[in-house]
Design a protein around this motif. Structure first.
Motif, short mmCIF file in Angstrom:
data_model
loop_
_atom_site.label_atom_id
_atom_site.label_comp_id
_atom_site.label_asym_id
_atom_site.label_seq_id
_atom_site.Cartn_x
_atom_site.Cartn_y
_atom_site.Cartn_z
N GLN A 116 0.81 -1.22 0.00
CA GLN A 116 0.00 0.00 0.00
C GLN A 116 0.84 1.27 0.00
O GLN A 116 0.33 2.36 -0.22
CB GLN A 116 -0.94 0.00 1.21
CG GLN A 116 -1.98 -1.12 1.17
CD GLN A 116 -2.76 -1.17 -0.14
OE1 GLN A 116 -3.44 -0.21 -0.49
NE2 GLN A 116 -2.67 -2.27 -0.87
N ASN A 117 2.15 1.12 0.23
CA ASN A 117 3.03 2.28 0.19
C ASN A 117 3.46 2.64 -1.23
O ASN A 117 3.97 3.74 -1.46
CB ASN A 117 4.27 2.05 1.06
CG ASN A 117 3.92 1.96 2.53
OD1 ASN A 117 3.07 2.69 3.04
ND2 ASN A 117 4.59 1.05 3.24
N ASN A 126 -3.33 3.31 -10.47
CA ASN A 126 -3.49 2.64 -9.19
C ASN A 126 -3.35 1.13 -9.44
O ASN A 126 -4.15 0.53 -10.16
CB ASN A 126 -4.87 2.97 -8.61
CG ASN A 126 -5.10 2.36 -7.26
OD1 ASN A 126 -4.87 1.18 -7.05
ND2 ASN A 126 -5.58 3.17 -6.33
N TRP A 176 0.82 3.36 -6.33
CA TRP A 176 0.68 4.30 -7.45
C TRP A 176 1.94 4.35 -8.30
O TRP A 176 3.06 4.35 -7.78
CB TRP A 176 0.37 5.71 -6.95
CG TRP A 176 -1.04 5.88 -6.49
CD1 TRP A 176 -1.51 5.79 -5.20
CD2 TRP A 176 -2.18 6.16 -7.30
NE1 TRP A 176 -2.86 5.99 -5.17
CE2 TRP A 176 -3.31 6.23 -6.44
CE3 TRP A 176 -2.37 6.37 -8.66
CZ2 TRP A 176 -4.59 6.50 -6.91
CZ3 TRP A 176 -3.64 6.64 -9.13
CH2 TRP A 176 -4.74 6.70 -8.26
N SER A 186 -1.17 10.55 -5.67
CA SER A 186 -1.21 9.40 -4.76
C SER A 186 -1.70 9.74 -3.36
O SER A 186 -2.32 8.91 -2.69
CB SER A 186 0.19 8.77 -4.67
OG SER A 186 1.13 9.69 -4.13
N GLN A 187 -1.41 10.98 -2.90
CA GLN A 187 -1.75 11.33 -1.52
C GLN A 187 -2.48 12.67 -1.40
O GLN A 187 -2.75 13.12 -0.29
CB GLN A 187 -0.48 11.40 -0.67
CG GLN A 187 0.32 10.11 -0.66
CD GLN A 187 1.59 10.24 0.15
OE1 GLN A 187 1.55 10.44 1.37
NE2 GLN A 187 2.74 10.17 -0.50
N ASN A 188 -2.79 13.27 -2.54
CA ASN A 188 -3.45 14.58 -2.55
C ASN A 188 -2.63 15.64 -1.81
O ASN A 188 -3.19 16.56 -1.19
CB ASN A 188 -4.85 14.51 -1.97
CG ASN A 188 -5.71 15.69 -2.42
OD1 ASN A 188 -5.53 16.23 -3.51
ND2 ASN A 188 -6.64 16.10 -1.57
N ILE A 189 -1.31 15.50 -1.87
CA ILE A 189 -0.42 16.49 -1.26
C ILE A 189 -0.12 17.58 -2.27
O ILE A 189 0.38 17.30 -3.37
CB ILE A 189 0.90 15.84 -0.80
CG1 ILE A 189 0.64 14.85 0.35
CG2 ILE A 189 1.91 16.90 -0.37
CD1 ILE A 189 1.86 14.07 0.78
N ASN A 229 2.90 13.03 -5.84
CA ASN A 229 2.37 13.22 -4.50
C ASN A 229 0.93 13.74 -4.52
O ASN A 229 0.12 13.39 -3.67
CB ASN A 229 3.26 14.18 -3.71
CG ASN A 229 4.46 13.49 -3.10
OD1 ASN A 229 4.49 12.27 -3.01
ND2 ASN A 229 5.46 14.27 -2.72
N LYS A 230 0.64 14.58 -5.50
CA LYS A 230 -0.74 15.07 -5.63
C LYS A 230 -1.66 13.92 -6.02
O LYS A 230 -2.76 13.78 -5.45
CB LYS A 230 -0.79 16.18 -6.69
CG LYS A 230 -2.19 16.62 -7.08
CD LYS A 230 -2.98 17.18 -5.90
CE LYS A 230 -4.35 17.67 -6.36
NZ LYS A 230 -5.19 18.13 -5.23
N ARG A 260 -9.21 5.74 -9.14
CA ARG A 260 -9.07 5.97 -7.71
C ARG A 260 -9.76 4.92 -6.85
O ARG A 260 -9.81 5.05 -5.65
CB ARG A 260 -9.61 7.36 -7.34
CG ARG A 260 -8.75 8.46 -7.97
CD ARG A 260 -9.02 9.78 -7.33
NE ARG A 260 -8.18 10.83 -7.89
CZ ARG A 260 -6.92 11.06 -7.54
NH1 ARG A 260 -6.38 10.30 -6.62
NH2 ARG A 260 -6.25 12.02 -8.10
#
Length: 269
Positions: free
Chosen positions: A40-41, A127, A44, A237-240, A234-235, A268
């Motif tokens: 899970q890490n 994904n 993506w 995969s993690q919405n950062i 990062n955006k 997603r």
């Protein structure tokens, strides 16, 4: 670039704009393109392409070289041309070690360059969970992700009546040759979603290393794709939304309506 179809025969590098294409799309990837032993890490995988027109490209090269010369003597570190590599940059190692450079000042210069430079971004994200559940025999992740980017580049070229080339970072002679052979049919015949007419605007796929063999030169467009690719990943995969992402997000093709244009997510769920 060599003769018009030499790129189809064997993996070839792209060295400079010679008038045969109007723009290039330089692509780098983030993540591991494998369904084996993932967790899970790292579910993506993403690819980010920097779409650059010829005239703008010359300016970007000069501006990035000016930054390198400002912080490193002759733009080199330990006898090699400095390259902006996201991992080294983030971890502050190699030429980005605080012993050798003021990272805060460097970052300000770099981000100003990226904010002011003229380029567009096309990114795809896959994904792995969704891919594995969607197909009993899933597509090769690297190829599938590249196909999404190729389709959007082809549509951009057709819409704007331009000719373009794709530049990928070389992963090794065998890997490059296999990828080239697998993607050529999509350039010649089109894809399930994009016509052969649109794909015919792509006039070559090339493979460049981060540096030339003698370590004296680099390929700045791939460096920028590497740096921006991490922010895009990062955006996705993690919405950062990092500082860099917020600086360059308006360069995503067809911003703010980017889905299906400058961004393709699969999927997603």
């Amino acid at each position: 670039m060599n003769c018009d179809n030499d790129w189809k025969l064997t993996p070839t590098s792209f060295e400079y704009f010679d008038g045969k294409v109007d723009c290039i799309l330089c692509i780098d990837e983030t993540g591991t393109p494998s369904l084996k032993n993932y967790n899970q890490n790292n579910i993506w995988f993403s690819m980010t392409g920097i779409l650059i027109e010829g005239d703008a490209g010359f300016s970007i090269i000069e501006d990035l070289m000016d930054i390198k010369r400002k912080y490193w003597n002759d733009a080199t570190f330990k006898g090699k041309r400095v390259i902006f590599h996201s991992r080294e940059y983030r971890k502050k190692i190699g030429p980005f070690n605080p012993k050798f450079v003021d990272n805060k000042v460097l970052e300000n210069d770099l981000y100003n360059l990226l904010a002011e430079s003229d380029f567009k971004i096309i990114t795809s994200g896959i994904n792995k969970n969704y891919l594995a559940k969607s197909y009993s025999n899933p597509y090769a992740i690297y190829w599938f992700s590249l196909l999404f980017v190729v389709e959007r580049f082809a549509l951009y070229l057709e819409k704007n009546n331009k000719k373009g080339a794709i530049v990928l970072e070389s992963r090794g002679r065998k890997e490059d040759k296999g990828l080239l052979e697998s993607i050529i049919p999509n350039i010649e015949k089109g894809t399930e979603f994009v016509s052969d007419k649109a794909c015919s605007h792509i006039k070559g796929i090339y493979f460049n290393r981060k540096r030339t063999i003698d370590n004296k030169q680099s390929y700045p467009f791939l460096e920028i794709a590497d740096m921006i690719g991490y922010a895009m990943h990062n955006k996705i995969s993690q919405n950062i939304e990092s500082n860099l992402y917020n600086i360059i997000k308006n360069k995503i093709y067809n911003y703010p309506n980017i889905n299906g244009y400058g961004l393709k997510i699969f999927n997603r769920k």
